[in-house]
Design a protein around this motif. Structure first.
Motif, short mmCIF file in Angstrom:
data_model
loop_
_atom_site.label_atom_id
_atom_site.label_comp_id
_atom_site.label_asym_id
_atom_site.label_seq_id
_atom_site.Cartn_x
_atom_site.Cartn_y
_atom_site.Cartn_z
N GLN A 3 0.83 -1.20 0.00
CA GLN A 3 0.00 0.00 0.00
C GLN A 3 0.86 1.25 0.00
N LYS A 6 1.88 1.81 -3.51
CA LYS A 6 0.77 2.34 -4.29
C LYS A 6 0.60 3.83 -4.03
N GLN A 9 3.15 5.80 -5.95
CA GLN A 9 2.79 5.95 -7.37
C GLN A 9 1.87 7.14 -7.57
N PRO A 303 -7.64 -3.56 -14.02
CA PRO A 303 -8.15 -2.38 -13.31
C PRO A 303 -7.13 -1.66 -12.45
N GLU A 304 -6.10 -2.36 -11.96
CA GLU A 304 -5.19 -1.73 -11.01
C GLU A 304 -3.71 -1.92 -11.32
N LYS A 306 -0.04 -1.51 -12.45
CA LYS A 306 0.72 -0.29 -12.68
C LYS A 306 2.14 -0.62 -13.08
N TRP A 316 1.05 -5.81 -9.17
CA TRP A 316 -0.32 -6.32 -9.17
C TRP A 316 -1.08 -5.85 -7.94
N PHE A 317 -2.34 -5.50 -8.14
CA PHE A 317 -3.20 -5.14 -7.02
C PHE A 317 -4.52 -5.92 -7.04
N THR A 318 -4.87 -6.56 -8.15
CA THR A 318 -6.07 -7.39 -8.19
C THR A 318 -5.76 -8.64 -9.01
N ASP A 321 -5.64 -8.47 -13.03
CA ASP A 321 -4.55 -7.82 -13.75
C ASP A 321 -3.69 -8.84 -14.48
N GLU A 401 -7.97 -7.68 -2.49
CA GLU A 401 -7.17 -6.76 -1.67
C GLU A 401 -5.80 -7.32 -1.35
#
Length: 416
Positions: A3, A6, A9, A303-304, A306, A316-318, A321, A401
């Motif tokens: 987090q 993130k 970013q 969706p997430e 980056k 990766w966040f989901t 991805d 999450e």
């Protein structure tokens, strides 16, 4: 820690974090670092060494301090060698436009020099000769080339061959003509810089091209021939005057320079940021015989997901991805797959899937020690057919999450 990364970013995207290097700063937002924060680059170019360039065009450009590129045929400069040398002394660039300007035989005037009847050897010999004659006449050796009639081929039908590889090896840049879009400095093939026409147009006609390039941070190359008040194949003097004033207004953010000057800058700037900018492109075999699927040349979808330039990796966040690469496999066979990744001990252990056409490879994300610690190891082998294949890397399980890993590179090494 994920987090926190993130959040960093988001700070980068907002431009809050300061960095000393302008290339690194621009890499965070994938904006090309034009000099002095300019919005775009603009090159004016003129073909064929027309007499009106010397009499009217160059004096007008000199009044505005604008340096242009003139693509010449040696025979065309012989009658005004002194004037062309003066143009060079004023900062204008001389480019190669061939010896006899071959074009498609569909032009009646070009039938006896139809490019369809050329071979690569013949064209190469003529380009070398043109360079030599220009050097002997004007004391400069051209670094840039303009394809006559914008045609980048020789031959016809099954015997058609591209001139682009040869131009790439002989010149810093090759300019086309009759194109529909300005060049993206991150993506453009310098051997195929796009050229958009400015003959017989008003400034009002040209302005939308400039505004589009400003918006997108592009390099706009305008192509003209004669420089006169009116007439066919002529860049109008009143348009050039309005354009010169527009270029010189600092509020418009335009860097104007000859093609060779901007091409060299683009080349150097891209090299400086090549490993910090996500620029999806076809992966080809590297000099050491490997296929390197890096975060820089892959496309993040989801969706997430980056691209993180500070780590030079995808995060990766989901579980929705993934990263996709377009790959040109040089020869079929079995390839060993090496993964370079990082992950915290808490997030490690999830299953991933590598999909290549109808072949797939599954594995478990091992611990690397921390999000900041990258490791590299072999994760198995996969058979690949020669030719184009799309390769995907994604989670093989659903999670909420959480994170899969940070992916820096997948390397494919042929083992049979």
């Amino acid at each position: 820690m994920k987090q926190i990364k993130k959040g960093l970013q988001i700070l980068f995207a907002l431009g809050i974090l300061c960095v000393a290097n302008i290339f690194h700063l621009e890499a965070q937002t994938s904006k090309f670092p034009w000099p002095e924060g300019k919005k775009m680059a603009l090159s004016l170019s003129f073909d064929d060494a027309r007499k009106s360039n010397l009499e009217l065009g160059i004096p007008l450009l000199n009044n505005y301090g604008i340096k242009a590129t003139f693509f010449v045929l040696p025979s065309a400069v012989q009658a005004n060698i002194g004037a062309w040398k003066e143009a060079i002394a004023a900062g204008h660039e001389i480019g190669n436009h061939s010896i006899i300007h071959p074009c498609s035989g569909n032009f009646p005037w070009a039938r006896d020099k139809a490019i369809e009847n050329y071979t690569l050897d013949r064209m190469q010999n003529e380009l070398i000769l043109a360079n030599e004659q220009i050097r002997d006449l004007l004391g400069v050796t051209p670094l840039v080339y303009a394809y006559p009639c914008g045609q980048t081929f020789v031959g016809k039908g099954e015997f058609t061959q591209s001139l682009v590889p040869m131009v790439s090896s002989m010149f810093l840049a090759g300019r086309g003509a009759g194109n529909e879009v300005a060049s993206d400095p991150f993506f453009v093939d310098l051997a195929q810089v796009t050229g958009m026409g400015m003959d017989e147009k008003s400034f009002k006609d040209i302005l939308p091209l400039i505004e589009s390039a400003q918006k997108n941070g592009q390099w706009l190359v305008l192509v003209g021939h004669d420089t006169k008040e009116s007439g066919s194949q002529a860049t109008y003097l009143n348009m050039l005057s309005e354009l010169g004033a527009y270029i010189n207004d600092p509020a418009n953010g335009i860097w104007s320079a000859p093609i060779g000057t901007i091409a060299q800058y683009v080349k150097s700037a891209r090299e400086a940021v090549s490993d910090t900018v996500n620029n999806p492109q076809l992966v080809r075999i590297s000099s050491n015989g490997q296929l390197r699927l890096t975060a820089e040349n892959g496309k993040g979808i989801g969706p997430e997901i980056k691209y993180m330039p500070d780590w030079r990796a995808f995060g990766w966040f989901t579980s929705k991805d993934k990263v996709v690469w377009d790959v040109d496999v040089p020869s079929g066979g079995v390839y060993e797959v090496w993964l370079e990744w990082s992950v915290s001990d808490e997030e490690a252990g999830k299953e991933f899937l590598l999909q290549a056409g109808d072949q797939s490879l599954k594995g478990i994300v091992d611990k690397s020690g921390s999000w900041e610690t990258f490791k590299k190891k072999s994760i198995g082998k996969i058979p690949l057919k020669s030719g184009y294949v799309q390769i995907e890397f994604k989670p093989a399980v659903h999670f909420e999450e959480e994170a899969l890993l940070d992916l820096k590179e997948i390397t494919l090494k042929k083992v049979d």
